[in-house]
Enzyme design. Structure first.
Site, PDB file in Angstrom:
ATOM      1  N   LYS A 119       0.824  -1.218   0.000  1.00  0.00           N
ATOM      2  CA  LYS A 119       0.000   0.000   0.000  1.00  0.00           C
ATOM      3  C   LYS A 119       0.853   1.262   0.000  1.00  0.00           C
ATOM      4  CE  LYS A 119      -4.495  -1.540   1.093  1.00  0.00           C
ATOM      5  NZ  LYS A 119      -5.743  -1.396   1.804  1.00  0.00           N
ATOM      6  N   LYS A 201      -7.016 -11.439  -9.588  1.00  0.00           N
ATOM      7  CA  LYS A 201      -8.300 -11.597  -8.889  1.00  0.00           C
ATOM      8  C   LYS A 201      -9.255 -10.428  -9.192  1.00  0.00           C
ATOM      9  CE  LYS A 201      -7.809  -9.246  -4.540  1.00  0.00           C
ATOM     10  NZ  LYS A 201      -8.312  -9.070  -3.239  1.00  0.00           N
ATOM     11  N   LYS A 204     -12.424  -4.698  -6.334  1.00  0.00           N
ATOM     12  CA  LYS A 204     -13.347  -3.555  -6.384  1.00  0.00           C
ATOM     13  C   LYS A 204     -12.653  -2.297  -6.894  1.00  0.00           C
ATOM     14  CE  LYS A 204     -13.048  -2.643  -1.345  1.00  0.00           C
ATOM     15  NZ  LYS A 204     -12.511  -3.741  -0.630  1.00  0.00           N
TER      16      LYS A 204
HETATM   17  P1  ATP Z   1      -9.405  -4.431  -3.474  1.00  0.00           P
HETATM   18  O1  ATP Z   1     -10.378  -4.784  -4.535  1.00  0.00           O
HETATM   19  O2  ATP Z   1      -9.415  -2.967  -3.159  1.00  0.00           O
HETATM   20  O3  ATP Z   1      -8.078  -5.075  -3.685  1.00  0.00           O
HETATM   21  P2  ATP Z   1     -10.645  -6.444  -2.155  1.00  0.00           P
HETATM   22  O4  ATP Z   1     -11.718  -6.501  -3.175  1.00  0.00           O
HETATM   23  O5  ATP Z   1      -9.589  -7.491  -2.109  1.00  0.00           O
HETATM   24  O6  ATP Z   1      -9.978  -5.051  -2.171  1.00  0.00           O
HETATM   25  P3  ATP Z   1     -11.057  -6.707   0.669  1.00  0.00           P
HETATM   26  O7  ATP Z   1     -11.847  -5.741   1.470  1.00  0.00           O
HETATM   27  O8  ATP Z   1      -9.599  -6.790   0.893  1.00  0.00           O
HETATM   28  O9  ATP Z   1     -11.434  -6.375  -0.820  1.00  0.00           O
HETATM   29  O10 ATP Z   1     -11.675  -8.162   0.761  1.00  0.00           O
HETATM   30  C1  ATP Z   1     -12.510  -8.589   1.755  1.00  0.00           C
HETATM   31  C2  ATP Z   1     -12.630 -10.068   1.698  1.00  0.00           C
HETATM   32  O11 ATP Z   1     -13.138 -10.505   0.441  1.00  0.00           O
HETATM   33  C3  ATP Z   1     -11.299 -10.782   1.890  1.00  0.00           C
HETATM   34  O12 ATP Z   1     -11.509 -11.827   2.807  1.00  0.00           O
HETATM   35  C4  ATP Z   1     -10.949 -11.330   0.527  1.00  0.00           C
HETATM   36  O13 ATP Z   1     -10.258 -12.529   0.595  1.00  0.00           O
HETATM   37  C5  ATP Z   1     -12.322 -11.517  -0.134  1.00  0.00           C
HETATM   38  N1  ATP Z   1     -12.188 -11.301  -1.585  1.00  0.00           N
HETATM   39  C6  ATP Z   1     -11.875 -10.133  -2.205  1.00  0.00           C
HETATM   40  N2  ATP Z   1     -11.798 -10.313  -3.540  1.00  0.00           N
HETATM   41  C7  ATP Z   1     -12.073 -11.607  -3.789  1.00  0.00           C
HETATM   42  C8  ATP Z   1     -12.165 -12.412  -4.980  1.00  0.00           C
HETATM   43  N3  ATP Z   1     -11.944 -11.916  -6.179  1.00  0.00           N
HETATM   44  N4  ATP Z   1     -12.495 -13.731  -4.853  1.00  0.00           N
HETATM   45  C9  ATP Z   1     -12.724 -14.246  -3.629  1.00  0.00           C
HETATM   46  N5  ATP Z   1     -12.650 -13.549  -2.481  1.00  0.00           N
HETATM   47  C10 ATP Z   1     -12.337 -12.259  -2.536  1.00  0.00           C
END
Ligand code: ATP
Ligand code: LTN
Length: 336
Positions: A119, A201, A204
């Site tokens: 970050k 992956k 968001k």
């Molecule tokens: P960013 O998109 O900003 O990288 P993020 O989408 O990874 O953030 P987090 O708030 O870090 O969002 O994720 C919350 C939870 O959702 C975590 O436990 C993460 O493992 C799960 N998660 C996020 N993206 C995925 C995905 N593509 N597939 C499965 N699980 C996910």
């Protein structure tokens, strides 16, 4: 549920930052597990707005995302009757315990955190002390509730290890105070990849909006995104590491319909990518539609949603203040 019955259950806590809209990966990788666990654990689910401001947030947007997240949790099946659902900043004990734990955390321990390193690179214009101490606040979230189990993604394992170290350190210095929590890493297979770059992956914060299926997307948006998803060379519908695009779509279809990969492979033998994508698109739209409908309904009743969050904060505070009082006493703060 009676207090005695709740007390018998193990405690589970997890949190998500209100830093964007939820996507289908959050549903399969996090929230779906929470829904499955809520009957067997005394669950605390928190929207971690204090964590979110470690990177720049626009106030109106942050407020909206926080309430959207609360409504979406409920729309996905988190029941406020079974769980404690609350906003982190409403329970001031989080910031208070975080400060105390900061005084027991080495600079070196925080510098080693991979998420901090990542970050600080992503936000090189705003490397603040909050970003550095982020994992200590997360430890406070967990330890305040004496959590036994913490469902987190693989990327948060290091933060959980720090939490365990801090709990053990404090317990050793001042006698038993905190439960040492265990991580719960969800089973693999629920990881959803980007529709545009299927080796990455789904996220968001992806700049390409076509890459992510948000839980608030309309049927039409979902269908269009899936129809335009990047696929692989060849023409076979087969789950394989050489076919990340098709495998991702198969994962979505399996989650939407409950079918196994081999069932899907049999069903789509000889069928072209175009037809397969259409089938995935309509199945996923059908799966997400009731979630979106429920979300809109919950979000329309602001008063009721805020009541749920107020009750959640009251109930969370009851647990959190008990732990914090213990901590104050042990470290020598004067109790009047
Ligand atoms: P960013 O998109 O900003 O990288 P993020 O989408 O990874 O953030 P987090 O708030 O870090 O969002 O994720 C919350 C939870 O959702 C975590 O436990 C993460 O493992 C799960 N998660 C996020 N993206 C995925 C995905 N593509 N597939 C499965 N699980 C996910
Ligand atoms: N750091 C986590 C969010 C988070 C969390 C928590 C998760 C904050 N506090 C306590 C579990 C328990 C993340 O970025 N996914």
């Amino acid at each position: 549920m009676s207090e005695a019955k709740i007390d018998e259950k193990k405690i589970l806590l997890s949190g998500i930052q209100p830093s964007g809209n939820l996507h289908i990966g959050h549903l399969t990788g996090a929230i779906k597990n929470w829904v499955d666990l809520q009957d067997n654990y005394n669950c605390f689910f928190t929207i971690v707005d204090l964590h979110a401001i470690t990177v720049k947030q626009e106030p109106t947007q942050l407020r909206k995302w926080t309430l959207d997240l609360a409504a979406m949790f409920i729309a996905c099946g988190i029941s406020p009757e079974k769980c404690t659902l609350f906003i982190q900043s409403h329970v001031t004990e989080h910031a208070q315990l975080a400060w105390i734990l900061n005084c027991f955390t080495g600079m070196g321990e925080c510098s080693r955190m991979t998420q901090f390193k990542d970050k600080s690179q992503q936000h090189s214009e705003n490397i603040n002390v909050g970003l550095f101490a982020y994992p200590v606040l997360m430890a406070a979230d967990i330890l305040l509730y004496q959590a036994d189990l913490v469902p987190v993604g693989e990327d948060q394992k290091q933060h959980l290890e720090l939490t365990r170290n801090l709990a053990q350190r404090f317990n050793f210095l001042y006698s038993d105070t905190f439960k040492v929590p265990e991580p719960y890493i969800p089973p693999v297979g629920a990881r959803i990849m980007s529709l545009q770059e299927p080796t990455k992956k789904m996220s968001k914060s992806d700049e390409n909006q076509k890459a992510t299926i948000f839980l608030t997307d309309s049927d039409k948006e979902i269908i269009n995104k899936i129809k335009r998803a990047v696929t692989d060379s060849g023409s076979e519908i087969k789950f394989s590491p050489e076919k990340p695009g098709i495998s991702n779509l198969m994962t979505l279809l399996a989650l939407a319909t409950g079918k196994s990969f081999s069932q899907i492979e049999d069903e789509f033998k000889g069928v072209g990518y175009g037809e397969f994508k259409s089938e995935v698109a309509t199945s996923v739209a059908k799966w997400i539609n009731p979630i979106r409908t429920k979300f809109i309904e919950i979000r329309a009743n602001d008063k009721h949603l805020k009541e749920i969050l107020l009750n959640g904060a009251d109930s969370a505070r009851r647990q959190a203040s008990k732990t914090l009082r213990k901590v104050f006493k042990k470290i020598g703060f004067v109790q009047l």
